[in-house]
Design an enzyme around this catalytic site. Structure first.
Site: not given
Length: 347
Positions: A19, A113, A144, A197, A250, A260-261, A285
């Site tokens: 990111w 986050k 994002s 989330k 999100d 998405s991890r 992570v």
């Protein structure tokens, strides 16, 4: 009429993950002078040599105009804006390293986050606790994924702060034709939506791993936003925030995307892998794993029920099977869908 030339800022990204790297590309393309700081010299050296962050953002070119360094003093020497883009479990440590080089001119932007497990603080609160309450802090959150933003695929995110002039400033700095930034004064809601989330996305991934279909997944995601809203409102958030980009927006991205991890971790658990084996297999992570304990402690503190979060915790700890997660959620007492509304007042 001549268009006013956009002002150029020195922007330091603290963190060389996916990111942070994606944001550096956005800001560099706008003409800002961008520096990426990373704690591990070997990774920074490798990116410098290959101009690719092969660990966290493979296949994306990192332009020569983006300066990379493992020297924190050098990274912050001329900074106007400091973007902290590291996972929540090392966020305080990085803030402490940053503190000796903090300047009053800095606008600090958190893009992490998560929640701090020991203190239950949101990331903006960790910044206040380490840097000081006088600091100008802005939070960016919303749908994002780095892999898409780095490739200039359009999305929209939210800028939030106690100081809305600074939130608006960051909105102007970060907005491009492909990255639309909106402002929202609800800092609590924006941070909680972005943090909680991730937990629900793991549960959605388990549904994928069990191959239970779109209906089940939609139910989990929908009831998940109810849990997030229920806790958020008790903590002082605006309920409408959870219907926006940093809430349902999100959650949709994190619960559906192959990038998405958190969803991917849940899918692997649904297919029978253990949490420890998944964590040891990747340097990336999944924030939901770090956040879930804090979420349950907050739920206890504010006397809020988080059934999906509670059931997921049992699965992650090996106390229940992934199949039990879904069966326990769907076997709860029948009630009205709108029973949670008293938590949000007039809506």
């Amino acid at each position: 009429m001549k268009r006013k030339k956009a002002k150029i800022y020195n922007i330091t990204i603290m963190g060389d993950g996916g990111w942070g790297t994606a944001l550096s590309l956005v800001l560099n393309e706008k003409g800002h002078k961008v520096t990426i700081w990373g704690a591990f010299r070997e990774n920074i050296k490798k990116i410098k040599q290959t101009r690719e962050n092969s660990v966290f953002l493979p296949g994306v070119y990192v332009p020569e105009s983006i300066f990379l360094t493992a020297n924190i003093k050098r990274a912050l020497l001329h900074a106007d804006i400091v973007v902290i883009a590291v996972p929540s479990h090392v966020f305080r440590k990085v803030c402490r390293r940053y503190k000796p080089f903090y300047k009053e001119r800095h606008v600090i932007v958190s893009v992490a986050k998560g929640l701090e497990n020991k203190t239950l603080m949101r990331m903006s609160e960790v910044i206040e606790d380490t840097i000081g309450f006088h600091a100008d802090i802005v939070v960016l959150s919303g749908p994002s994924h780095a892999e898409e933003v780095a490739r200039s695929l359009p999305t929209a995110i939210v800028s939030s702060s106690k100081n809305m002039k600074k939130a608006k400033f960051i909105e102007d700095v970060f907005t491009t034709q492909k990255l639309k930034v909106y402002t929202n004064p609800d800092l609590i809601g924006v941070e909680l939506g972005g943090s909680l989330k991730n937990i629900i996305a793991i549960a959605a991934g388990i549904v994928d791993g069990l191959e239970l279909g779109a209906n089940t997944k939609a139910a989990v995601l929908t009831r998940g936003i109810v849990e997030i809203s229920r806790l958020g409102v008790r903590m002082g958030a605006n309920p409408m925030t959870f219907s926006g980009l940093s809430g349902i927006g999100d959650l949709i991205t994190t619960g559906l995307s192959p990038f998405s991890r958190n969803r991917t971790l849940g899918e692997r658990i649904g297919k029978g892998e253990t949490l420890s084996s998944i964590i040891s297999s990747t340097p990336k992570v999944a924030e939901g794993v770090n956040t879930i304990k804090a979420a349950l402690r907050l739920a206890k503190k504010y006397h809020v029920s988080l059934p999906i979060t509670e059931e997921l915790y049992k699965v992650l700890m090996g106390k229940d099977s992934p199949k039990k997660l879904v069966s326990n959620i769907f076997s709860r007492d029948i009630t009205s869908e709108l029973d949670w509304l008293p938590f949000v007042g007039a809506i």
